[in-house]
Design a protein around this motif. Structure first.
Motif, mmCIF file in Angstrom:
data_model
loop_
_atom_site.group_PDB
_atom_site.id
_atom_site.type_symbol
_atom_site.label_atom_id
_atom_site.label_comp_id
_atom_site.label_asym_id
_atom_site.label_seq_id
_atom_site.Cartn_x
_atom_site.Cartn_y
_atom_site.Cartn_z
ATOM 1 N N GLN A 92 0.824 -1.207 0.000
ATOM 2 C CA GLN A 92 0.000 0.000 0.000
ATOM 3 C C GLN A 92 0.861 1.263 0.000
ATOM 4 N N VAL A 93 1.915 1.278 0.797
ATOM 5 C CA VAL A 93 2.811 2.439 0.846
ATOM 6 C C VAL A 93 3.468 2.654 -0.514
ATOM 7 N N LEU A 94 3.899 1.575 -1.164
ATOM 8 C CA LEU A 94 4.505 1.691 -2.497
ATOM 9 C C LEU A 94 3.498 2.226 -3.517
ATOM 10 N N LEU A 95 2.265 1.769 -3.441
ATOM 11 C CA LEU A 95 1.229 2.265 -4.353
ATOM 12 C C LEU A 95 0.917 3.735 -4.099
ATOM 13 N N ILE A 96 0.920 4.143 -2.840
ATOM 14 C CA ILE A 96 0.701 5.560 -2.504
ATOM 15 C C ILE A 96 1.803 6.407 -3.122
ATOM 16 N N ALA A 97 3.063 5.992 -2.947
ATOM 17 C CA ALA A 97 4.194 6.739 -3.510
ATOM 18 C C ALA A 97 4.102 6.802 -5.030
ATOM 19 N N PHE A 98 3.726 5.686 -5.655
ATOM 20 C CA PHE A 98 3.602 5.633 -7.107
ATOM 21 C C PHE A 98 2.520 6.599 -7.604
ATOM 22 N N ILE A 99 1.380 6.615 -6.939
ATOM 23 C CA ILE A 99 0.272 7.492 -7.333
ATOM 24 C C ILE A 99 0.650 8.958 -7.140
ATOM 25 N N LEU A 100 1.305 9.282 -6.035
ATOM 26 C CA LEU A 100 1.711 10.668 -5.797
ATOM 27 C C LEU A 100 2.691 11.134 -6.864
ATOM 28 N N PHE A 101 3.616 10.273 -7.246
ATOM 29 C CA PHE A 101 4.550 10.600 -8.325
ATOM 30 C C PHE A 101 3.795 10.809 -9.642
ATOM 31 N N ASP A 102 2.856 9.909 -9.926
ATOM 32 C CA ASP A 102 2.072 10.004 -11.166
ATOM 33 C C ASP A 102 1.243 11.281 -11.232
ATOM 34 N N LEU A 103 0.737 11.733 -10.092
ATOM 35 C CA LEU A 103 -0.083 12.947 -10.076
ATOM 36 C C LEU A 103 0.725 14.186 -10.442
ATOM 37 N N VAL A 104 2.028 14.123 -10.292
ATOM 38 C CA VAL A 104 2.882 15.245 -10.687
ATOM 39 C C VAL A 104 3.414 15.022 -12.101
ATOM 40 N N TYR A 105 3.956 13.856 -12.355
ATOM 41 C CA TYR A 105 4.686 13.600 -13.593
ATOM 42 C C TYR A 105 3.809 13.619 -14.844
ATOM 43 N N PHE A 106 2.745 12.830 -14.849
ATOM 44 C CA PHE A 106 1.940 12.697 -16.072
ATOM 45 C C PHE A 106 1.168 13.959 -16.441
ATOM 46 N N SER A 139 3.177 25.359 -14.860
ATOM 47 C CA SER A 139 4.360 25.139 -14.033
ATOM 48 C C SER A 139 4.218 23.857 -13.215
ATOM 49 N N ILE A 140 5.323 23.162 -13.048
ATOM 50 C CA ILE A 140 5.319 21.928 -12.262
ATOM 51 C C ILE A 140 4.963 22.202 -10.805
ATOM 52 N N ILE A 141 5.179 23.422 -10.349
ATOM 53 C CA ILE A 141 4.858 23.801 -8.964
ATOM 54 C C ILE A 141 3.375 23.570 -8.682
ATOM 55 N N TRP A 142 2.500 23.890 -9.645
ATOM 56 C CA TRP A 142 1.058 23.700 -9.436
ATOM 57 C C TRP A 142 0.709 22.239 -9.224
ATOM 58 N N PHE A 143 1.360 21.361 -9.960
ATOM 59 C CA PHE A 143 1.093 19.936 -9.807
ATOM 60 C C PHE A 143 1.637 19.414 -8.479
ATOM 61 N N ILE A 144 2.768 19.947 -8.050
ATOM 62 C CA ILE A 144 3.330 19.561 -6.754
ATOM 63 C C ILE A 144 2.420 20.037 -5.625
ATOM 64 N N VAL A 145 1.933 21.276 -5.734
ATOM 65 C CA VAL A 145 1.036 21.828 -4.708
ATOM 66 C C VAL A 145 -0.267 21.024 -4.654
ATOM 67 N N MET A 146 -0.821 20.691 -5.819
ATOM 68 C CA MET A 146 -2.056 19.906 -5.881
ATOM 69 C C MET A 146 -1.862 18.539 -5.207
ATOM 70 N N THR A 147 -0.773 17.885 -5.538
ATOM 71 C CA THR A 147 -0.491 16.569 -4.974
ATOM 72 C C THR A 147 -0.227 16.660 -3.479
ATOM 73 N N ALA A 148 0.516 17.676 -3.060
ATOM 74 C CA ALA A 148 0.788 17.864 -1.628
ATOM 75 C C ALA A 148 -0.504 18.138 -0.868
ATOM 76 N N GLY A 149 -1.413 18.918 -1.462
ATOM 77 C CA GLY A 149 -2.706 19.189 -0.834
ATOM 78 C C GLY A 149 -3.507 17.913 -0.632
ATOM 79 N N LEU A 150 -3.557 17.077 -1.665
ATOM 80 C CA LEU A 150 -4.256 15.799 -1.559
ATOM 81 C C LEU A 150 -3.628 14.930 -0.471
#
Length: 195
Positions: A89-103, A113-124
């Motif tokens: 589960q922890v690995l899947l969480i990390a994978f999803i958080l990465f995907d929410l920024v990268y893709f 800007s990539i900052i918006w995607f990082i902020v969105m993911t951090a908020g979630l």
């Protein structure tokens, strides 16, 4: 837990999602409401309210579908991975958080800007962390990782159709009801079982 409690959970979550969707629309699309206030167009306003209320109800139904799918996935994961299920589960969480920024950043081709995607993911992640802490505090410490998994991974899967839509309006209109409904269901489930 009996059928009456499940039905009550369904209706309350549905109502919560509808209200959350409607209230979110006031912040996401205030211009549409303003256009119909001056001059006053009652029929158009009623149509807008019904549309956004319906969109919130739809988000709530998606949330509830994801919640019951998660209950199955969690039991399946426990049976398949046994003691490694929290690690998976922890690995899947990390994978999803990465995907929410990268893709999404790659799809925007640098226009956003990539900052918006990082902020969105951090908020979630922060909201999910808070809900998981509440769940673990009210039940037991082992509930933290499954709750975090549900709030991050399942919410993201439910959110995908809105993320693929053009513009960010539908993403905002979908994520707020999803987070509220998912948090409500997660925190309410053990209370229903105790009652």
């Amino acid at each position: 837990m009996n059928t009456q409690k499940v039905v009550r959970l369904f209706w309350r979550t549905l109502l919560l999602g509808g209200i959350a969707g409607l209230l979110t629309s006031f912040f996401v699309n205030p211009g549409i409401y303003a256009e119909n206030m001056n001059p006053f167009n009652g029929m158009e306003l009623i149509g807008l309210v019904l549309f956004y209320l319906g969109f919130g109800l739809l988000a709530s139904v998606v949330s509830q579908t994801g919640f019951f799918a998660y209950l199955f996935i969690h039991r399946f994961g426990l049976g398949l991975f046994r003691s490694f299920w929290p690690t998976v589960q922890v690995l899947l969480i990390a994978f999803i958080l990465f995907d929410l920024v990268y893709f999404p950043y790659n799809a925007s081709e640098g226009e956003v800007s990539i900052i918006w995607f990082i902020v969105m993911t951090a908020g979630l992640f922060i909201i999910s962390w808070i809900v998981a802490k509440i769940k673990a505090k009210e039940t037991n410490k082992t509930a933290f990782i499954p709750a975090l998994f549900f709030m991050v991974v399942i919410t993201t899967v439910e959110w995908v159709p809105a993320l693929r839509a053009e513009g960010s309006d539908y993403a905002w209109l979908m994520i707020v009801p999803l987070l509220i409904c998912n948090a409500y269901q997660l925190i309410t489930l053990h209370r229903l079982q105790k009652a």
